[in-house]
Scaffold this active site. Structure first.
Site, PDB file in Angstrom:
ATOM      1  N   LYS A 128       1.011  -0.707  -0.032  1.00  0.00           N
ATOM      2  CA  LYS A 128      -0.182  -0.043   0.366  1.00  0.00           C
ATOM      3  C   LYS A 128       0.684   1.365   0.420  1.00  0.00           C
ATOM      4  O   LYS A 128       1.580   1.822   0.644  1.00  0.00           O
ATOM      5  CB  LYS A 128      -0.829   0.179   1.469  1.00  0.00           C
ATOM      6  CG  LYS A 128      -1.503   1.241   1.564  1.00  0.00           C
ATOM      7  CD  LYS A 128      -3.054   1.403   1.013  1.00  0.00           C
ATOM      8  CE  LYS A 128      -3.897   2.711   1.326  1.00  0.00           C
ATOM      9  NZ  LYS A 128      -3.746   2.276   2.800  1.00  0.00           N
ATOM     10  N   ASP A 177     -12.153   1.517   3.998  1.00  0.00           N
ATOM     11  CA  ASP A 177     -11.516   1.884   5.572  1.00  0.00           C
ATOM     12  C   ASP A 177     -11.747   1.949   6.496  1.00  0.00           C
ATOM     13  O   ASP A 177     -11.619   2.663   7.855  1.00  0.00           O
ATOM     14  CB  ASP A 177     -11.887   3.640   4.996  1.00  0.00           C
ATOM     15  CG  ASP A 177     -10.499   4.568   5.122  1.00  0.00           C
ATOM     16  OD1 ASP A 177      -9.575   3.050   5.663  1.00  0.00           O
ATOM     17  OD2 ASP A 177      -9.835   5.310   4.696  1.00  0.00           O
TER      18      ASP A 177
HETATM   19 ZN   LIG Z   1      -7.045   3.845   4.007  1.00  0.00          ZN
END
Ligand SMILES: [Zn+2]
Length: 406
Positions: free
Chosen positions: A183, A314
């Site tokens: 990420k 998220d």
């Molecule tokens: Zn995130």
């Protein structure tokens, strides 16, 4: 064991009326029409069977607030203990697989696999790669303190890197921790203090170095992007999953289609934050207001253009957090339907499309198909009539992971 159902939701957009699924040990051995299903001594009947859900953008960080500064000063062991409970809440909410994009996921995976903790399958990224001063930096700290805490540490949460060489090393550090996805922050963010979500972070050369090193290890790359320049840079560097995508344009949606990239919208966190805005730090409130409506437009555009979408929220809050709590993940699907997606397509985002976010390492999961992981939801009603039923555990007859019922 054979399970018969009025509806089989296969995970790829197909539905079979009066179908059966057979499980042996940890795998599916048959999924199709009941009339052709093999005989079994053990038969169960339910209304609907579908694959267990995939959460493609979560954070196991054991936090109670959406405030990076405060949480950074909670002891990591303390946060990790909260995560064990969150893992259990995830599984009981029907989420059998999680792509975890920054947090304790790489460790949680080991604990779940050995049987110490009850939880979903976890595919973690380890630390998020960010530029100095970028979305993953703690702007209020003196740089010397930040550098001491992160530059040469294990960095399972934060990892600031600058220049292609450090980017390569940053990826290797995460692989060393067991990362199964990488990420990085390709644009500024909302919850960080000083950076602008619209601006690009990382140069093309840096993004390319990240993608190249990850690709050598057959690991997919996820790019946090709000602004258009960051989305474009990530796509050109070879990134296949765009997270948030707030300032997506018609041209960028076309580029996503051309590059066969997936969008992970994370509408959930925006919805939760807008409802409880005063729980966010002041600077984040302002940025959230600035991006919330634009994000919805982008999501509608992506749906209209037929960009592939995988469900991601998220989500990060631990069980005692007032918002954004692990276990509420399936709410995301409701937002897709409200933004114009067909209910069946919304279910595909959380099933068949889930493994695609892991690129070359995609496991055989997310579908009712012979040889696939026996991760299933047995439901008392049909989510095609209303996807909201997936938000309420009383609609679950059972959650099955790896052939075992929970
Ligand atoms: Zn995130």
């Amino acid at each position: 064991m054979r399970i018969d159902a009025e509806n089989l939701i296969m995970g790829d957009g197909e539905r079979i009326k009066n179908g059966s699924v057979m499980i042996k040990d940890t795998k599916i051995t048959y999924a199709g029409e009941s009339e052709h299903a093999p005989e079994s001594t053990e038969v169960k009947s339910v209304n609907t069977i579908m694959p267990g859900l995939w959460e493609c953008h979560g954070h196991y960080v054991g936090v109670l607030k959406l405030d990076f500064n405060q949480e950074f000063f909670t002891h990591p062991y303390h946060q990790a203990m909260r995560v064990a409970k969150d893992a259990e809440a995830t599984l009981s909410a029907g989420i059998t697989s999680v792509r975890e994009l920054g947090g304790y996921g790489v460790f949680l995976k080991r604990a779940v696999q050995e049987g110490s903790v009850l939880g979903p399958r976890v595919y973690g990224s380890g630390g998020m790669l960010s530029t100095t001063g970028g979305h993953g930096d703690m702007h209020s700290l003196p740089y010397s303190v930040w550098a001491y805490l992160t530059k040469n540490s294990d960095s399972w949460l934060y990892n600031t890197v600058d220049g292609p060489d450090e980017c390569t090393r940053g990826v290797r550090k995460q692989l060393r921790l067991g990362a199964e996805v990488i990420k990085f922050h390709a644009s500024g963010g909302v919850l960080s203090e000083l950076d602008n979500p619209i601006n690009q972070q990382f140069s093309y050369e840096e993004a390319k170095a990240i993608v190249e090193e990850a690709t050598r290890a057959q690991v997919a790359v996820a790019a946090h992007c709000h602004g258009a320049p960051g989305i474009k840079n990530a796509l050109l560097a070879g990134v296949k999953t765009i997270e948030h995508g707030t300032f997506l344009t018609e041209d960028l949606a076309d580029l996503m289609l051309e590059k066969e990239a997936l969008l992970i919208p994370t509408r959930f966190i925006i919805d939760e934050s807008m409802k409880m805005l005063d729980l966010l730090p002041d600077y984040a409130q302002e940025k959230m207001r600035m991006t919330a409506d634009r994000h919805l437009e982008a999501m509608k555009l992506a749906i209209k253009k037929g960009v592939s979408i995988a469900m991601g929220t998220d989500i990060a809050g631990s069980q005692l957090a007032p918002m954004n709590r692990w276990g509420s993940n399936a709410k995301e699907l409701q937002f897709y339907v409200e933004a114009g997606m067909k209910p069946m397509d919304s279910l595909v985002t959380a099933t068949g499309n889930g493994p695609k976010t892991l690129g070359a390492r995609a496991p055989k999961s997310g579908m009712l198909k012979e040889g696939y992981d026996a991760d299933l939801l047995l439901l008392r009603s049909n989510p095609l009539d209303d996807v909201k039923i997936l938000q309420d555990k009383t609609n679950f007859e059972a959650v099955i992971k790896s052939g075992k019922s929970f």
